[in-house]
Design a protein around this motif. Structure first.
Motif, short mmCIF file in Angstrom:
data_model
loop_
_atom_site.label_atom_id
_atom_site.label_comp_id
_atom_site.label_asym_id
_atom_site.label_seq_id
_atom_site.Cartn_x
_atom_site.Cartn_y
_atom_site.Cartn_z
N ARG A 1 2.92 -1.97 37.08
CA ARG A 1 3.98 -2.15 38.06
C ARG A 1 5.13 -1.17 37.80
O ARG A 1 5.58 -0.47 38.72
CB ARG A 1 4.50 -3.58 38.02
N GLU A 2 5.57 -1.12 36.57
CA GLU A 2 6.69 -0.24 36.23
C GLU A 2 6.32 1.23 36.45
O GLU A 2 7.14 2.02 36.94
CB GLU A 2 7.11 -0.47 34.78
N ALA A 3 5.08 1.59 36.09
CA ALA A 3 4.65 2.98 36.24
C ALA A 3 4.64 3.39 37.71
O ALA A 3 5.13 4.47 38.08
CB ALA A 3 3.27 3.16 35.62
N VAL A 4 4.06 2.55 38.57
CA VAL A 4 3.96 2.89 39.99
C VAL A 4 5.35 2.95 40.61
O VAL A 4 5.66 3.88 41.38
CB VAL A 4 3.05 1.89 40.72
N GLU A 5 6.19 1.99 40.30
CA GLU A 5 7.53 1.98 40.90
C GLU A 5 8.33 3.20 40.46
O GLU A 5 9.07 3.80 41.25
CB GLU A 5 8.25 0.69 40.55
N ARG A 6 8.18 3.59 39.20
CA ARG A 6 8.93 4.75 38.72
C ARG A 6 8.36 6.04 39.30
O ARG A 6 9.12 6.93 39.74
CB ARG A 6 8.88 4.81 37.20
N LEU A 7 7.03 6.17 39.33
CA LEU A 7 6.42 7.42 39.77
C LEU A 7 6.52 7.63 41.28
O LEU A 7 6.69 8.76 41.75
CB LEU A 7 4.95 7.45 39.34
N GLY B 1 4.43 0.29 51.71
CA GLY B 1 4.22 1.48 52.50
C GLY B 1 3.06 2.35 52.05
O GLY B 1 2.78 3.38 52.66
N ARG B 2 2.35 1.97 50.98
CA ARG B 2 1.26 2.79 50.45
C ARG B 2 -0.08 2.06 50.47
O ARG B 2 -1.10 2.66 50.14
CB ARG B 2 1.57 3.23 49.01
N GLY B 3 -0.09 0.79 50.80
CA GLY B 3 -1.34 0.04 50.76
C GLY B 3 -1.80 -0.22 49.34
O GLY B 3 -0.98 -0.37 48.43
N VAL B 4 -3.12 -0.23 49.15
CA VAL B 4 -3.70 -0.52 47.83
C VAL B 4 -3.96 0.79 47.08
O VAL B 4 -4.60 1.70 47.61
CB VAL B 4 -5.00 -1.33 47.95
N LEU B 5 -3.46 0.86 45.88
CA LEU B 5 -3.63 2.03 45.03
C LEU B 5 -4.29 1.62 43.73
O LEU B 5 -4.32 0.44 43.36
CB LEU B 5 -2.26 2.66 44.72
N VAL B 6 -4.81 2.60 43.04
CA VAL B 6 -5.33 2.42 41.68
C VAL B 6 -4.31 3.00 40.71
O VAL B 6 -3.91 4.16 40.84
CB VAL B 6 -6.69 3.10 41.49
N ALA B 7 -3.89 2.20 39.74
CA ALA B 7 -3.06 2.68 38.64
C ALA B 7 -3.93 2.64 37.38
O ALA B 7 -4.37 1.58 36.96
CB ALA B 7 -1.82 1.81 38.48
N LYS B 8 -4.18 3.80 36.82
CA LYS B 8 -5.09 3.90 35.67
C LYS B 8 -4.33 4.42 34.46
O LYS B 8 -3.72 5.49 34.52
CB LYS B 8 -6.26 4.82 36.00
N PRO C 1 -15.77 14.17 48.37
CA PRO C 1 -14.50 13.44 48.34
C PRO C 1 -14.18 12.89 46.96
O PRO C 1 -15.07 12.40 46.25
CB PRO C 1 -14.71 12.32 49.36
N VAL C 2 -12.93 13.00 46.59
CA VAL C 2 -12.41 12.42 45.35
C VAL C 2 -11.10 11.71 45.69
O VAL C 2 -10.44 12.05 46.67
CB VAL C 2 -12.17 13.49 44.25
N PRO C 3 -10.69 10.73 44.90
CA PRO C 3 -9.43 10.04 45.20
C PRO C 3 -8.24 10.99 45.15
O PRO C 3 -8.14 11.84 44.26
CB PRO C 3 -9.34 8.98 44.10
N HIS C 4 -7.33 10.82 46.10
CA HIS C 4 -6.09 11.60 46.11
C HIS C 4 -5.15 11.08 45.02
O HIS C 4 -4.94 9.88 44.89
CB HIS C 4 -5.41 11.49 47.47
N VAL C 5 -4.62 12.00 44.23
CA VAL C 5 -3.66 11.65 43.19
C VAL C 5 -2.26 11.66 43.80
O VAL C 5 -1.77 12.70 44.24
CB VAL C 5 -3.74 12.63 42.00
N HIS C 6 -1.62 10.51 43.80
CA HIS C 6 -0.26 10.41 44.35
C HIS C 6 0.78 10.85 43.32
O HIS C 6 1.79 11.46 43.69
CB HIS C 6 0.02 8.97 44.79
N ALA C 7 0.54 10.52 42.07
CA ALA C 7 1.48 10.90 41.00
C ALA C 7 0.83 10.60 39.66
O ALA C 7 -0.11 9.81 39.57
CB ALA C 7 2.79 10.14 41.14
N VAL D 1 -2.08 7.48 35.87
CA VAL D 1 -2.43 8.20 37.08
C VAL D 1 -2.45 7.18 38.22
O VAL D 1 -3.05 6.11 38.09
CB VAL D 1 -3.82 8.86 36.98
N VAL D 2 -1.79 7.52 39.32
CA VAL D 2 -1.77 6.66 40.50
C VAL D 2 -2.53 7.39 41.61
O VAL D 2 -2.17 8.52 41.97
CB VAL D 2 -0.34 6.33 40.95
N MET D 3 -3.57 6.75 42.13
CA MET D 3 -4.44 7.40 43.10
C MET D 3 -4.89 6.41 44.16
O MET D 3 -4.66 5.20 44.06
CB MET D 3 -5.65 8.02 42.38
#
Length: 286
Positions: free
Chosen positions: A4-10, A32-39, A64-70, A76-78
């Motif tokens: 949670r902290e990683a996604v909110e900060r990134l 605003g981003r829907g479902v993401l993977v935080a790894k 196709p590969v997952p888009h990296v958001h940050a 890694v958030v994708m």
């Protein structure tokens, strides 16, 4: 730091929900981003390597590969790609796309993705990407011998068994087929990283580097990828269309290219993988 902290900060958005999917992988619902993977990376450089690998593999849209958001040095958030069932048409499209992806090439054997670290990971195992002048020197120095030493240190092989791998490395010029330019590899293309979705077959969790394309094909076979013959048939046809057919005898070299992942699994998990790696080396030597 939590997912949670990683996604909110990134991303600078509020996280509305988090649920653990498996291990260090979390599914995150972000405003605003829907479902993401935080790894979370398994070790130093892992997050950087994964982000760089996904961007490199996805550069031309061949597969196709997952888009990296940050990403940062830990997370890694994708995109989250919902799974579905294997289907023959998707398998064939994947085979053609993989052939195109490989032929995008790499600066050298052992080169990491642009911006990626030399010290990377394959699953939970450390993996060194170091540019080398040819495939035999790269495969011996950075794919076979490091994991052989780990196995010997753990008592999985005695001196005579270790010598089998030494002989294999000495004969790689002869055993590896005709030289060819380095390919742009996923690097860990076992069935669990071949992700079937409604939009087609995606590649996830890369260990990307410049390598031999037969290595990715051998990994597809190692743990039983669904509809493999559809994938490989389409791959072969596409490679011929692109005027870069697979070298004669490539199917006879599958076990040679499986020596590395089997040794790596042996070093991490032990047991039967050590026996399989030794058998693959012996079979290759004849």
């Amino acid at each position: 730091m939590s997912a949670r902290e990683a996604v909110e900060r990134l991303l600078g958005v509020s996280v509305t929900g988090v649920r653990r999917s498996s291990g260090a992988v979390c599914l995150v619902t972000a405003e605003g981003r829907g479902v993401l993977v935080a790894k979370q990376g398994v070790g130093p450089g892992a997050a950087d390597a994964e982000a760089a690998g996904l961007r490199w593999l996805g550069e031309h849209g061949d597969v196709p590969v997952p888009h990296v958001h940050a990403h940062d040095d830990e997370w890694v958030v994708m995109d989250h790609i919902p799974p579905t069932y294997p289907e023959a048409t998707a398998a064939e499209a994947f085979g053609r796309g993989l052939a195109r992806l490989h032929l995008r090439g790499a600066p050298s054997y052992g080169s990491p993705p642009p911006g990626g670290p030399a010290d990377a990971w394959m699953g939970i195992a450390p993996m060194r990407n170091e540019p080398c002048p040819d495939w035999p020197s790269f495969y011996a120095a950075h794919r076979v011998l490091p994991y052989l030493r780990m196995c010997v240190d753990q008592g999985l092989y005695d001196a005579d068994q270790a010598t089998v791998f030494d002989r294999l490395c000495e004969r790689l010029d002869e055993l590896g087929g005709p030289p060819e330019p380095p390919s742009r590899l996923h690097g860990d293309a076992w069935s669990g990283n071949v992700h079937w979705a409604r939009e087609g077959v995606w590649l996830i969790d890369p260990a990307a580097h410049g390598g031999h394309r037969e290595t990715d094909l051998a990994m597809l076979r190692l743990f039983g990828t669904p509809l493999l013959e559809h994938i490989l048939g389409a791959y072969e046809e596409a490679a011929k269309e692109f005027e870069s057919p697979l070298a004669d005898g490539w199917q006879d070299r599958v076990e040679l290219h499986q020596v590395f992942p089997l040794l790596m699994h042996a070093a991490v998990f032990g047991g039967g993988y050590a026996r399989q790696a030794l058998q693959a080396a012996r079979t290759t030597l004849g």
